[in-house]
Design an enzyme around this catalytic site. Structure first.
Site, PDB file in Angstrom:
ATOM      1  N   LEU A 175      80.046 -52.183  79.329  1.00  0.00           N
ATOM      2  CA  LEU A 175      80.172 -50.887  79.771  1.00  0.00           C
ATOM      3  C   LEU A 175      81.591 -51.220  80.478  1.00  0.00           C
ATOM      4  O   LEU A 175      82.461 -49.851  80.197  1.00  0.00           O
ATOM      5  CB  LEU A 175      79.485 -50.372  80.295  1.00  0.00           C
ATOM      6  N   GLY A 176      82.237 -52.636  80.968  1.00  0.00           N
ATOM      7  CA  GLY A 176      83.169 -52.257  81.994  1.00  0.00           C
ATOM      8  C   GLY A 176      83.112 -53.556  83.150  1.00  0.00           C
ATOM      9  O   GLY A 176      82.409 -54.257  82.770  1.00  0.00           O
ATOM     10  N   GLY A 209      85.258 -55.032  86.837  1.00  0.00           N
ATOM     11  CA  GLY A 209      86.106 -54.402  87.841  1.00  0.00           C
ATOM     12  C   GLY A 209      86.873 -55.091  88.747  1.00  0.00           C
ATOM     13  O   GLY A 209      86.933 -56.694  87.932  1.00  0.00           O
ATOM     14  N   GLY A 210      86.730 -55.268  90.112  1.00  0.00           N
ATOM     15  CA  GLY A 210      87.114 -56.113  90.868  1.00  0.00           C
ATOM     16  C   GLY A 210      86.504 -56.916  91.069  1.00  0.00           C
ATOM     17  O   GLY A 210      87.032 -58.742  91.134  1.00  0.00           O
ATOM     18  N   PHE A 211      85.020 -56.936  91.440  1.00  0.00           N
ATOM     19  CA  PHE A 211      84.110 -58.277  91.496  1.00  0.00           C
ATOM     20  C   PHE A 211      83.125 -58.855  90.827  1.00  0.00           C
ATOM     21  O   PHE A 211      81.775 -58.992  90.937  1.00  0.00           O
ATOM     22  CB  PHE A 211      83.368 -57.976  92.754  1.00  0.00           C
ATOM     23  N   GLY A 212      83.358 -58.363  89.625  1.00  0.00           N
ATOM     24  CA  GLY A 212      82.147 -58.497  88.011  1.00  0.00           C
ATOM     25  C   GLY A 212      82.442 -57.065  86.772  1.00  0.00           C
ATOM     26  O   GLY A 212      83.414 -56.183  86.733  1.00  0.00           O
ATOM     27  N   VAL A 232      79.935 -54.425  84.327  1.00  0.00           N
ATOM     28  CA  VAL A 232      78.612 -53.653  84.294  1.00  0.00           C
ATOM     29  C   VAL A 232      78.317 -53.759  82.745  1.00  0.00           C
ATOM     30  O   VAL A 232      79.063 -54.294  81.821  1.00  0.00           O
ATOM     31  CB  VAL A 232      79.934 -52.407  84.720  1.00  0.00           C
ATOM     32  N   LYS A 273      75.155 -53.662  87.743  1.00  0.00           N
ATOM     33  CA  LYS A 273      76.486 -54.772  88.118  1.00  0.00           C
ATOM     34  C   LYS A 273      76.907 -55.994  88.531  1.00  0.00           C
ATOM     35  O   LYS A 273      76.070 -55.968  89.230  1.00  0.00           O
ATOM     36  CB  LYS A 273      77.019 -53.420  89.963  1.00  0.00           C
ATOM     37  N   ASP A 306      88.755 -46.293  98.352  1.00  0.00           N
ATOM     38  CA  ASP A 306      89.022 -46.599  96.974  1.00  0.00           C
ATOM     39  C   ASP A 306      88.298 -45.516  95.785  1.00  0.00           C
ATOM     40  O   ASP A 306      88.215 -45.127  94.884  1.00  0.00           O
ATOM     41  CB  ASP A 306      88.195 -47.785  96.843  1.00  0.00           C
TER      42      ASP A 306
END
Length: 867
Positions: free
Chosen positions: A550-551, A553-556, A558, A572, A669
């Site tokens: 799906l996308g 982020g900063g740490f992995g 999803v 995630k 955030d």
């Protein structure tokens, strides 16, 4: 009697003269200007209107007491701090009569008796010359008398060793020559005379800052290099982004006949200054409320930060053992130029290629590849590929050019390429820096591949042997148990698939401050969190296939998944290589499991197995807000009713976090990509990896680790590490402006007269043109939508005010959004986000002659970890 009358008359005249002298001194001490014909004596002082700076004669602390200088000083600092000195190379004698005067011709002079020891060498036929000291520390000579006056000279164009807000570091190549603003260090801490170090822009126009050191032969040798400007900071300065301090580059470096300059603006009440010290280090200081100076940043402080310590084609790394010696190593594909001297510590000889590139010998470049070096200070003498649009095109551009020895690509720098000699390379610690790709023969890369293949073969053989031994032991387990007398464990209870979070405390322990809150679950019950087996999660996501992603982020990444019961989930998966993700993972598991609200994303469970750390959330079919808001093809699906519903939902979610939940939480955030949308377009706040829990009596906390997203962070958090619930209010204000306008905050960076969406919104709203900010799709709908949108803009401007104490709390925001009758107060101008207009910039150098040459013009130490 006549004699006595004469004496009386003489005494009276002397008294009146003395009285007028002291009256004149008192007036000068309180004034911020010196008019034509007036002078500044040894005991007189000019003070800026706000009392920030003073102009006076001084003797440097720790210096020769017989030498006196005229200088601008910080009036509020407890120690003597002099950012500008007039007669730095021509001090006056303390035992003589000295003064500073504005002459009738419009010249500022420092006099020793009747002798001129220093002068601005200016003149004006306009008359009424006036010397003015501003609260920025700029000393200006103006002429003309009536407004507007003409600036005929100013100290900001003739700096000494200090770079102040509003100054410029300029490179002017507009008239065929090269004119630069240069800063020169003091000779020593007690001697303001011209020192050995000079700072300025690269005369070749690369927009890099250099520090040069004067050698014994009188030549200038490069001592330090900032690296290329990457939109928010220099690639050679590994600290928090300079962009949040208003530091920016103006002009186009690619134009060989233009003007480019750096400047910065103080975005809060703190005073900052950059000083070129006598030892050659460039240091940023911040003035504390106590009047003391705190060091924010300094370079170079190690040998590796000095220019080209290890020579060409070699990388320099700081020695962690602490002896201060740099560690030099040749890049892959290179070997020491002179092994005997290189090993003896003569690193400046550098390295040469061990095997020539194939294109050099006529191979056409097909036999070459690239060795990757992450976390580097990029080399000097880069060429910018303005027509190259992505990383792959940059790679191909270098691969097809036999003279190209390496490349680097990032969104900040674009495509940079280098020749065969790679100079001044520094390996940054702690994962900072940029990825450098060095061209090497494919045979060298293949050698590494062969080594890895052999290692893989050995590992496979060992695993097979261990598996065989394990199988043998498993088959013989009954006999072993009988021999050892061990009772079977078939009747033992299995681990439950639902474990209380409290039982996992040893795995997710946070700071002691938080533990008391973590012992309390909502409603006083234990907070239970399902633990999913890795096999189930992998099966649900089709083994984490790219088709289900799906996308990221900063740490992995999803992924979308489907549990055995048919429930859709979002998975995630924490990246194994993420050095920072572990703390965020623990934080999110502990925190979000205890928070239940319709506008917060729901955590269904987690998976912890080996190096795998996975969170399982409820699935949001409409993904995140930014997927709609910033996609021109989908933005039209967000009518104003839906947008306002999203704004209200986010406000309710924050209200729960800040006030209504048992844990007082600051998200830290909040941004469009962290607002998820369910099937009914209900917003849900997600990603609590950065969140922090406040104690019951806490209002503000200081952190040494600033994390978050530039553009959404409040000024006090970005620059000084201070955060509170009002920091989330600031982020909410930015988010509201994005929802109303349909534009990203970052899309306003290059607009005239503004630095981001806040400055743009303020300019339109204060001018009565707020409707221009509203998304055209909303305006086209007509009705009351535009009126409500303008009210949201008004509320957003209240939320993004500079000082946290001026912003409303989220309870007031939620109440005001739901009521059309409440009258909103007028917001204060956002000084942190406005920049000079073109007319302001032109005014800074107003009055400079066309042919004039010139050689002069939070905070805790944390690392900004952007996402």
């Amino acid at each position: 009697m006549a004699h006595h009358a004469t004496i009386t008359t003489a005494l009276l005249v002397a008294f009146l003269f003395s009285f007028s002298f002291f009256l004149h001194a008192d007036v000068a001490a309180a004034a911020s200007t010196l008019s034509q014909g007036q002078s500044l004596g040894a005991n007189d002082t000019l003070v800026s209107p706000g009392g920030s700076f003073a102009l006076a004669f001084f003797t440097p602390a720790g210096g020769d007491p017989s030498r006196v200088y005229l200088g601008v000083m910080y009036a509020q600092a407890t120690e003597q701090t002099v950012p500008w000195v007039a007669n730095r190379d021509a001090p006056v004698s303390a035992s003589s009569a000295y003064s500073a005067a504005v002459t009738a011709s419009g010249d500022l002079r420092v006099l020793q008796g009747d002798s001129v020891v220093w002068s601005t060498n200016t003149s004006s036929t306009l008359g009424n010359a006036t010397l003015t000291l501003s609260d920025s520390g700029n000393l200006q000579l103006t002429a003309g008398g009536e407004q507007p006056t003409v600036v005929i000279w100013q100290s900001f164009e003739h700096p000494t060793d200090t770079f102040l807000p509003g100054m410029r570091i300029t490179l002017d190549r507009s008239n065929g020559g090269v004119r630069r603003t240069l800063f020169t260090s003091w000779r020593s801490s007690g001697d303001p005379a011209t020192g050995d170090f000079t700072l300025g822009q690269d005369p070749l126009g690369s927009a890099q800052l250099y520090i040069w050191r004067q050698t014994t032969g009188g030549e200038n040798a490069t001592y330090w290099r900032s690296g290329q400007w990457a939109n928010t900071n220099f690639v050679g300065v590994p600290w928090r982004s300079l962009y949040v301090y208003g530091f920016k580059l103006n002009g186009d470096p690619s134009q060989s006949n233009g003007v480019i300059y750096y400047t910065f603006n103080a975005y809060n009440t703190s005073d900052y200054r950059f000083v070129l010290n006598p030892n050659g280090t460039e240091t940023c200081y911040m003035l504390l409320n106590t009047g003391e100076w705190e060091t924010v940043w300094s370079q170079p402080t190690t040998r590796c930060q000095e220019y080209n310590t290890c020579g060409a084609n070699a990388a320099c790394s700081d020695d962690v053992s602490g002896d201060g010696q740099p560690v030099c190593s040749c890049l892959k594909g290179f070997e020491p130029r002179d092994p005997a001297e290189y090993g003896a510590g003569n690193w400046t000889q550098g390295c040469v290629r061990s095997v020539p590139l194939s294109c050099v010998s006529g191979g056409g470049g097909g036999g070459d590849g690239f060795a990757e070096f992450p976390g580097m200070k990029l080399p000097n003498f880069a060429e910018w590929g303005s027509t190259v649009g992505d990383a792959d095109a940059c790679k191909q551009s270098c691969l097809g050019n036999c003279s190209c020895g390496g490349y680097s690509y990032s969104t900040g720098t674009g495509c940079l390429t280098w020749g065969q000699e790679l100079v001044d390379i520094y390996k940054f610690p702690d994962g900072e820096g940029y990825d450098l790709f060095v061209k090497v023969p494919s045979s060298i890369l293949d050698t590494g591949s062969k080594t890895r293949r052999w290692i893989a073969v050995v590992i496979v053989v060992v695993v097979v042997l261990l598996a065989a031994c394990g199988l043998l032991l498993w088959k013989c387990r009954s006999r072993i148990k009988e021999k050892l007398g061990i009772v079977g464990s078939r009747d033992k209870k299995r681990l439950p698939t639902l474990l209380p979070l409290r039982e996992q405390r040893q795995d997710f322990s946070g700071p002691k401050q938080q533990s008391d809150h973590q012992e309390e679950a909502e409603g006083g019950k234990k907070c239970e969190l399902p633990l999913f087996p890795l096999e189930m999660v992998a099966a649900a996501t089709d083994d984490f296939s790219a088709a289900n992603k799906l996308g990221e982020g900063g740490f992995g990444h999803v992924y979308k998944g489907t549990l055995p019961g048919g429930e859709e989930v979002a998975v995630k998966r924490l990246s194994r290589s993420s050095g920072q993700g572990l703390e965020e993972f623990k934080n999110e598991v502990i925190l979000i499991a205890k928070l239940q609200h319709r506008n917060l994303v729901k955590l269904l469970g987690c998976c912890i197995q080996g190096e795998e750390k996975i969170l399982v959330y409820e699935y949001m079919p409409n993904k995140s807000l930014d997927a709609f808001l910033f996609d021109p093809a989908r933005r039209g699906l967000l009518d104003w009713k839906t947008r306002f519903h999203i704004i209200e939902g986010i406000a309710r979610g924050l209200l729960y976090l800040h006030r209504d939940s048992r844990l007082r939480v600051v998200h830290r955030d909040l941004k469009a990509s962290n607002i998820l949308l369910d099937r009914d377009m209900n917003p849900k706040i997600s990603d609590f990896g950065m969140a922090r829990i406040f104690g019951g009596d806490q209002n503000q906390v200081n952190t040494d680790r600033v994390v978050g997203t530039l553009g959404y962070m409040s000024p006090e958090y970005a620059m000084e590490g201070l955060f509170s619930v009002r920091s989330d209010v600031y982020s909410f204000g930015i988010l509201v402006l994005e929802i109303v306008s349909g534009q990203k905050n970052s899309s306003f960076h290059h607009m005239e007269g503004t630095i981001n969406i806040v400055g743009h919104a303020w300019q339109l709203w204060s001018a009565g043109e707020g409707e221009r900010l509203v998304d055209p799709a909303v305006r086209a709908a007509g009705g009351s939508a535009t009126e409500v949108a303008l009210r949201c803009v008004h509320m957003a401007l209240l939320c993004v005010q500079d000082h946290a104490c001026d912003r409303p709390d989220i309870a007031y925001v939620a109440m005001a959004l739901g009521s059309d009758s409440s009258v909103l107060p007028r917001p204060k101008p956002p000084t942190f986000t406005l920049q000079c207009t073109s007319s302001d910039r032109d005014g800074l150098f107003e009055g400079r002659q066309a042919d004039e040459s010139y050689s002069a013009c939070d905070l805790t130490v944390t690392m900004l970890q952007g996402r």
